[in-house]
Write a protein that holds these residues in place. Sequence first.
Motif, PDB file in Angstrom:
ATOM      1  N   VAL A 307     -37.794 -11.899  -0.340  1.00 26.36           N
ATOM      2  CA  VAL A 307     -37.877 -10.540  -0.874  1.00 26.36           C
ATOM      3  C   VAL A 307     -39.029  -9.768  -0.229  1.00 26.36           C
ATOM      4  CG1 VAL A 307     -38.320  -9.200  -2.971  1.00 26.36           C
ATOM      5  CG2 VAL A 307     -36.756 -11.140  -3.049  1.00 26.36           C
ATOM      6  N   ILE A 308     -40.150 -10.445  -0.026  1.00 24.44           N
ATOM      7  CA  ILE A 308     -41.274  -9.850   0.715  1.00 24.44           C
ATOM      8  C   ILE A 308     -41.458 -10.719   1.955  1.00 24.44           C
ATOM      9  CG2 ILE A 308     -43.679  -9.071   0.610  1.00 24.44           C
ATOM     10  CD1 ILE A 308     -43.458  -9.088  -2.435  1.00 24.44           C
ATOM     11  N   PRO A 309     -40.687 -10.463   3.000  1.00 23.76           N
ATOM     12  CA  PRO A 309     -40.562 -11.415   4.121  1.00 23.76           C
ATOM     13  C   PRO A 309     -41.864 -11.730   4.842  1.00 23.76           C
ATOM     14  CG  PRO A 309     -39.502  -9.312   4.634  1.00 23.76           C
ATOM     15  CD  PRO A 309     -39.829  -9.276   3.182  1.00 23.76           C
ATOM     16  N   MET A 310     -42.792 -10.759   4.972  1.00 24.74           N
ATOM     17  CA  MET A 310     -44.007 -11.047   5.738  1.00 24.74           C
ATOM     18  C   MET A 310     -44.967 -11.953   4.974  1.00 24.74           C
ATOM     19  SD  MET A 310     -44.327  -8.086   3.983  1.00 24.74           S
ATOM     20  CE  MET A 310     -45.506  -7.137   3.005  1.00 24.74           C
ATOM     21  N   TRP A 311     -44.664 -12.216   3.685  1.00 29.56           N
ATOM     22  CA  TRP A 311     -45.490 -13.115   2.879  1.00 29.56           C
ATOM     23  C   TRP A 311     -44.914 -14.517   2.782  1.00 29.56           C
ATOM     24  CZ3 TRP A 311     -47.223 -10.054  -2.136  1.00 29.56           C
ATOM     25  CH2 TRP A 311     -48.232  -9.140  -1.771  1.00 29.56           C
ATOM     26  N   LYS A 312     -43.729 -14.734   3.292  1.00 35.36           N
ATOM     27  CA  LYS A 312     -43.088 -16.034   3.101  1.00 35.36           C
ATOM     28  C   LYS A 312     -43.936 -17.146   3.705  1.00 35.36           C
ATOM     29  CE  LYS A 312     -38.640 -18.370   3.260  1.00 35.36           C
ATOM     30  NZ  LYS A 312     -37.200 -18.249   3.574  1.00 35.36           N
ATOM     31  N   GLY A 313     -44.191 -18.177   2.915  1.00 34.51           N
ATOM     32  CA  GLY A 313     -45.015 -19.305   3.352  1.00 34.51           C
ATOM     33  C   GLY A 313     -46.494 -19.129   3.106  1.00 34.51           C
ATOM     34  N   ASN A 314     -46.904 -17.925   2.653  1.00 36.82           N
ATOM     35  CA  ASN A 314     -48.324 -17.677   2.397  1.00 36.82           C
ATOM     36  C   ASN A 314     -48.754 -18.268   1.062  1.00 36.82           C
ATOM     37  OD1 ASN A 314     -48.574 -14.311   3.877  1.00 36.82           O
ATOM     38  ND2 ASN A 314     -48.121 -16.282   4.796  1.00 36.82           N
ATOM     39  N   LEU A 315     -50.053 -18.520   0.946  1.00 38.74           N
ATOM     40  CA  LEU A 315     -50.629 -19.077  -0.277  1.00 38.74           C
ATOM     41  C   LEU A 315     -51.440 -17.996  -0.976  1.00 38.74           C
ATOM     42  CD1 LEU A 315     -51.175 -21.549  -2.065  1.00 38.74           C
ATOM     43  CD2 LEU A 315     -53.093 -22.115  -0.574  1.00 38.74           C
ATOM     44  N   PHE A 316     -51.201 -17.810  -2.274  1.00 39.87           N
ATOM     45  CA  PHE A 316     -51.896 -16.790  -3.060  1.00 39.87           C
ATOM     46  C   PHE A 316     -52.762 -17.459  -4.120  1.00 39.87           C
ATOM     47  CE2 PHE A 316     -48.502 -14.486  -1.102  1.00 39.87           C
ATOM     48  CZ  PHE A 316     -49.044 -13.232  -0.845  1.00 39.87           C
ATOM     49  N   ILE A 317     -54.000 -16.978  -4.236  1.00 42.62           N
ATOM     50  CA  ILE A 317     -54.989 -17.517  -5.169  1.00 42.62           C
ATOM     51  C   ILE A 317     -55.639 -16.354  -5.903  1.00 42.62           C
ATOM     52  CG2 ILE A 317     -57.180 -18.771  -5.365  1.00 42.62           C
ATOM     53  CD1 ILE A 317     -56.390 -20.313  -2.819  1.00 42.62           C
ATOM     54  N   GLY A 318     -55.775 -16.464  -7.207  1.00 43.63           N
ATOM     55  CA  GLY A 318     -56.519 -15.458  -7.963  1.00 43.63           C
ATOM     56  C   GLY A 318     -58.014 -15.639  -7.762  1.00 43.63           C
ATOM     57  N   ALA A 319     -58.748 -14.543  -7.752  1.00 40.40           N
ATOM     58  CA  ALA A 319     -60.206 -14.585  -7.601  1.00 40.40           C
ATOM     59  C   ALA A 319     -60.836 -13.855  -8.779  1.00 40.40           C
ATOM     60  CB  ALA A 319     -60.641 -13.945  -6.285  1.00 40.40           C
ATOM     61  N   MET A 320     -61.739 -14.544  -9.492  1.00 43.66           N
ATOM     62  CA  MET A 320     -62.320 -13.968 -10.699  1.00 43.66           C
ATOM     63  C   MET A 320     -63.724 -13.413 -10.485  1.00 43.66           C
ATOM     64  SD  MET A 320     -60.920 -16.589 -13.618  1.00 43.66           S
ATOM     65  CE  MET A 320     -61.866 -17.980 -12.997  1.00 43.66           C
ATOM     66  N   ALA A 321     -64.518 -14.031  -9.617  1.00 41.18           N
ATOM     67  CA  ALA A 321     -65.876 -13.533  -9.381  1.00 41.18           C
ATOM     68  C   ALA A 321     -65.857 -12.354  -8.415  1.00 41.18           C
ATOM     69  CB  ALA A 321     -66.774 -14.647  -8.847  1.00 41.18           C
ATOM     70  N   LEU A 322     -65.161 -12.500  -7.306  1.00 44.67           N
ATOM     71  CA  LEU A 322     -65.065 -11.395  -6.343  1.00 44.67           C
ATOM     72  C   LEU A 322     -63.838 -10.526  -6.594  1.00 44.67           C
ATOM     73  CD1 LEU A 322     -66.404 -12.879  -2.986  1.00 44.67           C
ATOM     74  CD2 LEU A 322     -67.608 -11.789  -4.888  1.00 44.67           C
ATOM     75  N   LYS A 323     -63.117 -10.805  -7.667  1.00 46.75           N
ATOM     76  CA  LYS A 323     -62.141  -9.897  -8.285  1.00 46.75           C
ATOM     77  C   LYS A 323     -61.114  -9.323  -7.303  1.00 46.75           C
ATOM     78  CE  LYS A 323     -65.370  -8.709 -11.964  1.00 46.75           C
ATOM     79  NZ  LYS A 323     -66.124  -7.665 -12.660  1.00 46.75           N
ATOM     80  N   HIS A 324     -60.180 -10.190  -6.906  1.00 46.55           N
ATOM     81  CA  HIS A 324     -59.095  -9.744  -6.037  1.00 46.55           C
ATOM     82  C   HIS A 324     -57.994 -10.800  -6.042  1.00 46.55           C
ATOM     83  CE1 HIS A 324     -61.448 -12.366  -3.330  1.00 46.55           C
ATOM     84  NE2 HIS A 324     -60.294 -12.585  -2.711  1.00 46.55           N
ATOM     85  N   LEU A 325     -56.914 -10.502  -5.352  1.00 51.44           N
ATOM     86  CA  LEU A 325     -55.856 -11.464  -5.085  1.00 51.44           C
ATOM     87  C   LEU A 325     -56.037 -11.938  -3.658  1.00 51.44           C
ATOM     88  CD1 LEU A 325     -53.219 -12.918  -5.905  1.00 51.44           C
ATOM     89  CD2 LEU A 325     -51.967 -10.905  -5.071  1.00 51.44           C
ATOM     90  N   ASN A 326     -56.252 -13.245  -3.505  1.00 53.14           N
ATOM     91  CA  ASN A 326     -56.572 -13.831  -2.208  1.00 53.14           C
ATOM     92  C   ASN A 326     -55.288 -14.329  -1.543  1.00 53.14           C
ATOM     93  OD1 ASN A 326     -57.888 -16.326  -0.472  1.00 53.14           O
ATOM     94  ND2 ASN A 326     -59.308 -14.619  -0.780  1.00 53.14           N
ATOM     95  N   ARG A 327     -55.025 -13.857  -0.339  1.00 49.38           N
ATOM     96  CA  ARG A 327     -53.832 -14.265   0.414  1.00 49.38           C
ATOM     97  C   ARG A 327     -54.260 -15.043   1.648  1.00 49.38           C
ATOM     98  NH1 ARG A 327     -51.640 -11.036   4.730  1.00 49.38           N
ATOM     99  NH2 ARG A 327     -49.721 -12.004   5.523  1.00 49.38           N
ATOM    100  N   LEU A 328     -53.699 -16.251   1.797  1.00 50.28           N
ATOM    101  CA  LEU A 328     -54.021 -17.102   2.942  1.00 50.28           C
ATOM    102  C   LEU A 328     -52.763 -17.362   3.755  1.00 50.28           C
ATOM    103  CD1 LEU A 328     -56.309 -19.770   1.221  1.00 50.28           C
ATOM    104  CD2 LEU A 328     -57.027 -17.747   2.502  1.00 50.28           C
ATOM    105  N   VAL A 329     -52.888 -17.230   5.058  1.00 50.75           N
ATOM    106  CA  VAL A 329     -51.811 -17.574   5.990  1.00 50.75           C
ATOM    107  C   VAL A 329     -52.156 -18.940   6.580  1.00 50.75           C
ATOM    108  CG1 VAL A 329     -50.533 -16.894   8.049  1.00 50.75           C
ATOM    109  CG2 VAL A 329     -51.445 -15.140   6.507  1.00 50.75           C
TER     110      VAL A 329
END
Length: 375
Positions: A307-329
């Motif tokens: 559905v979001i093709p450029m994200w396929k296979g990526n790893l997503f992690i929530g961040a609470m101290a630096l307050k963001h959504l972390n995306r890793l390729v």
Amino acid sequence: MKTLKTIHAFILVFLVTSCSTKQKEFFTIESEGTKLKVETVTDSITIPFGMDFLPNGRLLVTDRAIGHMVVVNTATGEKELIQGVPPVVGQGDGGLLDILVHPDYKNNGWIYFSYSEGDTTSNTMVVERAKLDGLKLVQRERLFTALPYFKKPLHHGSRLVLKDGYLFIAMGEKTDLQDSAQTLGNHLGKVLRIFEDGRVPRDNPFVDTPDAKPEVWTYGHRNPNGLALNPATGDLWEHEHGPMGGDELNLIKPGLNYGWPVITYGLNYDSTKVGEGITEKEGMEQPVYYYKPSIAPSGMQFYSSDVIPMWKGNLFIGAMALKHLNRLVLENNKVIKEERLLTDKKWRVRSVKQGPDGFLYIGVDGGKILRIRPN
């Protein structure tokens, strides 16, 4: 008269639909040159620690500190409270923690969840499973109790993964018991493996080691708040909080020692060294990736949809101290790119889950569940 009533009914439906559409909050973000829509699904869930989807598309969410389990209609945002949830220790890091719907839920009806049990003088993390009868948990079964109990309700870790009939459990080291992570005779600071019905597999790496807890799969962890399978490879990944710096992303393999508190890329909170202040030692695993300064990671999801093709296979992690959504390729189990999304919102991203619709759902402290979808 009938015609007039029909017109009135049509106008009413139109107005309700229009109002609902106007009330749906959304904004856009950009990633890899593509615009995406971020919209609010629901709110008023204080600490949405765990999330998972039922086969009908409804979303189960745990509200950690107050110990509520709710089911959310992701189309309307309507929330319903589930009854029969056991009492929890809601202080510190405790409460109602992760939740997991069995992959074969349609046939067996099992829901797995973890929570802190006891009181403020003696508590631990436990894992149970139950079934839903309407909006009530029934047939509750205790599967695992982390030992020993300890006075401070901190560092329960507690993420759950089911794979091929096995249940993996991530457990923290209870903060004042750091050395427990290096001792096989307890469950603290470990990733554990049991059968999904609570039995201990005979092929666990330390099942025949004298005085070792037979459930131990890996050890040397601090406070794991993320555990996820890579659907493309079947590999199990974990992330854990460092102290001041040194949050780690690890590829989990049976029997290995991941080093805490002997090796770390972080410091104590008073800026002194942890132990000898070393980052490497023979026989101890290096993280695949680490964060310095800490992002305070929570929740983790491999994105596998088209559905979001450029994200396929990526790893997503929530961040609470630096307050963001972390995306890793990742490429060949190495991080080759990091992107930080939603930084301007200053949200403590607590949980991340891919929906059956292929959208990415996130839970943020303070109450909101949001979804990210094509614009």
